[in-house]
Design a protein around this motif. Structure first.
Motif, PDB file in Angstrom:
ATOM      1  N   ALA A 124       0.814  -1.216   0.000  1.00 41.67           N
ATOM      2  CA  ALA A 124       0.000   0.000   0.000  1.00 41.67           C
ATOM      3  C   ALA A 124       0.849   1.269   0.000  1.00 41.67           C
ATOM      4  O   ALA A 124       0.391   2.309   0.458  1.00 41.67           O
ATOM      5  CB  ALA A 124      -0.931   0.000   1.218  1.00 41.67           C
ATOM      6  N   GLY A 125       2.052   1.190  -0.523  1.00 38.80           N
ATOM      7  CA  GLY A 125       2.918   2.357  -0.549  1.00 38.80           C
ATOM      8  C   GLY A 125       2.921   3.037  -1.898  1.00 38.80           C
ATOM      9  O   GLY A 125       2.221   2.652  -2.836  1.00 38.80           O
ATOM     10  N   ALA A 126       3.737   4.075  -1.998  1.00 34.69           N
ATOM     11  CA  ALA A 126       3.941   4.784  -3.254  1.00 34.69           C
ATOM     12  C   ALA A 126       5.445   4.938  -3.436  1.00 34.69           C
ATOM     13  O   ALA A 126       6.088   5.681  -2.708  1.00 34.69           O
ATOM     14  CB  ALA A 126       3.260   6.152  -3.228  1.00 34.69           C
ATOM     15  N   GLY A 127       5.997   4.215  -4.386  1.00 43.52           N
ATOM     16  CA  GLY A 127       7.436   4.249  -4.563  1.00 43.52           C
ATOM     17  C   GLY A 127       8.129   3.198  -3.714  1.00 43.52           C
ATOM     18  O   GLY A 127       7.491   2.360  -3.069  1.00 43.52           O
ATOM     19  N   LEU A 128       9.448   3.266  -3.717  1.00 45.94           N
ATOM     20  CA  LEU A 128      10.249   2.257  -3.029  1.00 45.94           C
ATOM     21  C   LEU A 128      10.416   2.546  -1.543  1.00 45.94           C
ATOM     22  O   LEU A 128      10.810   1.670  -0.779  1.00 45.94           O
ATOM     23  CB  LEU A 128      11.626   2.153  -3.694  1.00 45.94           C
ATOM     24  N   GLY A 129      10.144   3.758  -1.107  1.00 45.95           N
ATOM     25  CA  GLY A 129      10.134   4.065   0.322  1.00 45.95           C
ATOM     26  C   GLY A 129      11.470   3.912   1.009  1.00 45.95           C
ATOM     27  O   GLY A 129      11.531   3.444   2.146  1.00 45.95           O
ATOM     28  N   PHE A 130      12.557   4.303   0.362  1.00 43.38           N
ATOM     29  CA  PHE A 130      13.877   4.173   0.978  1.00 43.38           C
ATOM     30  C   PHE A 130      13.951   4.986   2.275  1.00 43.38           C
ATOM     31  O   PHE A 130      13.380   6.072   2.376  1.00 43.38           O
ATOM     32  CB  PHE A 130      14.964   4.659   0.018  1.00 43.38           C
ATOM     33  N   THR A 131      14.719   4.470   3.250  1.00 45.45           N
ATOM     34  CA  THR A 131      14.753   5.102   4.576  1.00 45.45           C
ATOM     35  C   THR A 131      16.151   5.426   5.087  1.00 45.45           C
ATOM     36  O   THR A 131      16.286   6.157   6.073  1.00 45.45           O
ATOM     37  CB  THR A 131      14.094   4.176   5.626  1.00 45.45           C
ATOM     38  N   TRP A 132      17.188   4.877   4.452  1.00 44.32           N
ATOM     39  CA  TRP A 132      18.536   5.075   4.991  1.00 44.32           C
ATOM     40  C   TRP A 132      19.535   5.170   3.856  1.00 44.32           C
ATOM     41  O   TRP A 132      19.383   4.472   2.853  1.00 44.32           O
ATOM     42  CB  TRP A 132      18.908   3.889   5.901  1.00 44.32           C
ATOM     43  N   PRO A 133      20.554   6.062   4.016  1.00 45.41           N
ATOM     44  CA  PRO A 133      20.696   7.097   5.057  1.00 45.41           C
ATOM     45  C   PRO A 133      19.746   8.263   4.786  1.00 45.41           C
ATOM     46  O   PRO A 133      19.405   8.523   3.640  1.00 45.41           O
ATOM     47  CB  PRO A 133      22.153   7.512   4.924  1.00 45.41           C
ATOM     48  N   ALA A 134      19.337   8.956   5.829  1.00 45.19           N
ATOM     49  CA  ALA A 134      18.320   9.987   5.695  1.00 45.19           C
ATOM     50  C   ALA A 134      18.729  11.090   4.734  1.00 45.19           C
ATOM     51  O   ALA A 134      17.891  11.659   4.030  1.00 45.19           O
ATOM     52  CB  ALA A 134      17.989  10.586   7.067  1.00 45.19           C
ATOM     53  N   ALA A 135      20.028  11.410   4.671  1.00 45.09           N
ATOM     54  CA  ALA A 135      20.489  12.495   3.802  1.00 45.09           C
ATOM     55  C   ALA A 135      20.307  12.146   2.325  1.00 45.09           C
ATOM     56  O   ALA A 135      20.042  13.027   1.502  1.00 45.09           O
ATOM     57  CB  ALA A 135      21.957  12.809   4.091  1.00 45.09           C
ATOM     58  N   PHE A 136      20.441  10.881   1.973  1.00 39.67           N
ATOM     59  CA  PHE A 136      20.236  10.417   0.601  1.00 39.67           C
ATOM     60  C   PHE A 136      19.780   8.967   0.675  1.00 39.67           C
ATOM     61  O   PHE A 136      20.567   8.040   0.528  1.00 39.67           O
ATOM     62  CB  PHE A 136      21.517  10.532  -0.236  1.00 39.67           C
ATOM     63  N   PRO A 137      18.487   8.734   0.920  1.00 40.41           N
ATOM     64  CA  PRO A 137      18.001   7.363   1.131  1.00 40.41           C
ATOM     65  C   PRO A 137      18.288   6.463  -0.068  1.00 40.41           C
ATOM     66  O   PRO A 137      17.949   6.795  -1.203  1.00 40.41           O
ATOM     67  CB  PRO A 137      16.497   7.560   1.350  1.00 40.41           C
ATOM     68  N   ALA A 138      18.928   5.339   0.198  1.00 40.40           N
ATOM     69  CA  ALA A 138      19.316   4.415  -0.863  1.00 40.40           C
ATOM     70  C   ALA A 138      18.744   3.022  -0.676  1.00 40.40           C
ATOM     71  O   ALA A 138      18.681   2.251  -1.638  1.00 40.40           O
ATOM     72  CB  ALA A 138      20.847   4.329  -0.946  1.00 40.40           C
ATOM     73  N   VAL A 139      18.340   2.665   0.548  1.00 36.39           N
ATOM     74  CA  VAL A 139      17.765   1.346   0.815  1.00 36.39           C
ATOM     75  C   VAL A 139      16.639   1.504   1.835  1.00 36.39           C
ATOM     76  O   VAL A 139      16.584   2.483   2.578  1.00 36.39           O
ATOM     77  CB  VAL A 139      18.828   0.357   1.367  1.00 36.39           C
ATOM     78  N   ARG A 140      15.756   0.538   1.849  1.00 33.74           N
ATOM     79  CA  ARG A 140      14.675   0.531   2.840  1.00 33.74           C
ATOM     80  C   ARG A 140      14.984  -0.565   3.851  1.00 33.74           C
ATOM     81  O   ARG A 140      14.735  -1.752   3.602  1.00 33.74           O
ATOM     82  CB  ARG A 140      13.313   0.292   2.193  1.00 33.74           C
TER      83      ARG A 140
END
Length: 348
Positions: free
Chosen positions: A299-315
């Motif tokens: 139920a999301g929109a996009g890949l929702g990356f979470t880390w690192p916050a400055a440039f999210p690259a992975v969830r």
């Protein structure tokens, strides 16, 4: 017949004597300032096109068979699956090379990795959020070194969630969060480095032993409407990328311990909130993820990356559910942490 004087003159101006040797073909080619012949250049270009086309097909096969990459030794399989969404960057790179070579064969071959990537992640790019839901949850690794826990607490409270799960708490920051969140969340429990804050009463609060030190806890949330929900706040062990490879042993063991606790969980409705230090596709987390569904994935929109916050690259932070229906999932604005908070709205 030339006289000796005429023969010397001929040798001097470069004109061969009539009886001298004829130039050979090899002599002419080696001294040709124009370089390789057009035929040889065309052959080299065709070879480069075939190599590029082959590389595109191999890249597509590796992407499609990511689950078969061995995890022995340096855990290459887990590392590749963690970075799997970024494998799509190979597609434009290969297309540029195909354009430089003006190769139709290579351009067509590049369609193979493009199709594989769209098959794997195309659905994630669509906005699957919908209305409804009677329980909103938020999870955040607040970062033990966060310089502004009070500001982070205000960002989290503004999300209006029913339940917050916080990870990487220190004794000092836990006191700050308890104070700042008290008005909105009258019920809370902290065990070790994790805590749960709730608008509704908590029961059956206990530690979940997944590591030698406390990194997980469980509580039953009793909302006035709907059945009780078992909520887990978890922080799996960290991983490292070094010369030794992708070091995941402690995390994988913690995942197996968490999976055992979830198998023994009697509640039909379960929400796992936390920092998994791995992505949903990482096969090493399968003991957990095979039993739960990702709210972001459904139920999301996009890949929702979470880390690192400055440039999210992975969830690596997620909301996982069992016996509940995700209605929407999203990330919250950055705080003083190196992770982004994640949120989901669920139907019981």
């Amino acid at each position: 017949m030339l006289s000796p004087t005429e023969s010397a003159a001929a040798a001097t101006d470069g004109t061969p004597a009539p009886n001298g040797p004829e130039p050979t073909a090899s002599d002419s080619t080696d001294s040709d300032p124009a370089g390789p012949s057009p035929a040889r250049s065309a052959a080299r270009r065709r070879g480069a096109c075939r190599v590029l086309a082959g590389a595109a097909v191999v890249w597509a096969a590796v992407m499609a068979l990511h689950a078969s990459i061995p995890n022995a030794g340096v855990n290459a399989g887990s590392l590749f699956q963690t970075l799997l969404p970024w494998t799509g960057l190979g597609v434009p790179f290969l297309l540029v090379l195909a354009a430089v070579l003006r190769s139709r064969l290579a351009a067509v071959a590049v369609l193979a990795p493009a199709v594989v990537w769209v098959t794997l992640f195309g659905g994630a790019l669509a906005d699957k959020r919908s209305g409804g839901g009677d329980l909103t949850v938020v999870s955040h690794n607040v970062d033990e070194g966060n310089p502004d826990p009070a500001g982070t607490a205000r960002v989290l409270a503004a999300a209006g969630a029913d339940v917050l799960a916080l990870e990487e708490l220190s004794d000092a920051s836990a006191a700050v969060y308890s104070r700042e969140l008290a008005a909105a969340y009258p019920h809370h429990a902290v065990i070790g480095g994790v805590g749960i804050w709730s608008r509704h009463p908590l029961a059956d609060v206990k530690e979940v032993p997944i590591m030698p030190w406390t990194r997980a806890m469980r509580a039953t949330v009793r909302a006035p409407e709907g059945p009780p929900v078992a909520v887990y706040a978890v922080h799996l062990a960290s991983v490292r990328v070094s010369a030794a490879g992708f070091t995941t042993g402690r995390r994988n063991e913690a995942a197996r311990e968490l999976a055992a606790a979830l198998r023994a969980e009697p509640a039909p409705r379960v929400v796992v909130l936390g920092d998994l230090n791995g992505t949903y596709r990482d096969r090493a987390l399968a003991p957990v993820t095979s039993r739960l569904r990702s709210a972001q994935g459904e139920a999301g929109a996009g890949l929702g990356f979470t880390w690192p916050a400055a440039f999210p690259a992975v969830r690596i932070d997620d909301v996982l559910v069992r016996g509940m229906t995700p209605r929407a999932a999203w990330t919250l604005p950055a705080t003083g942490s190196d992770h982004l908070p994640v949120a989901a709205r669920l139907s019981q």
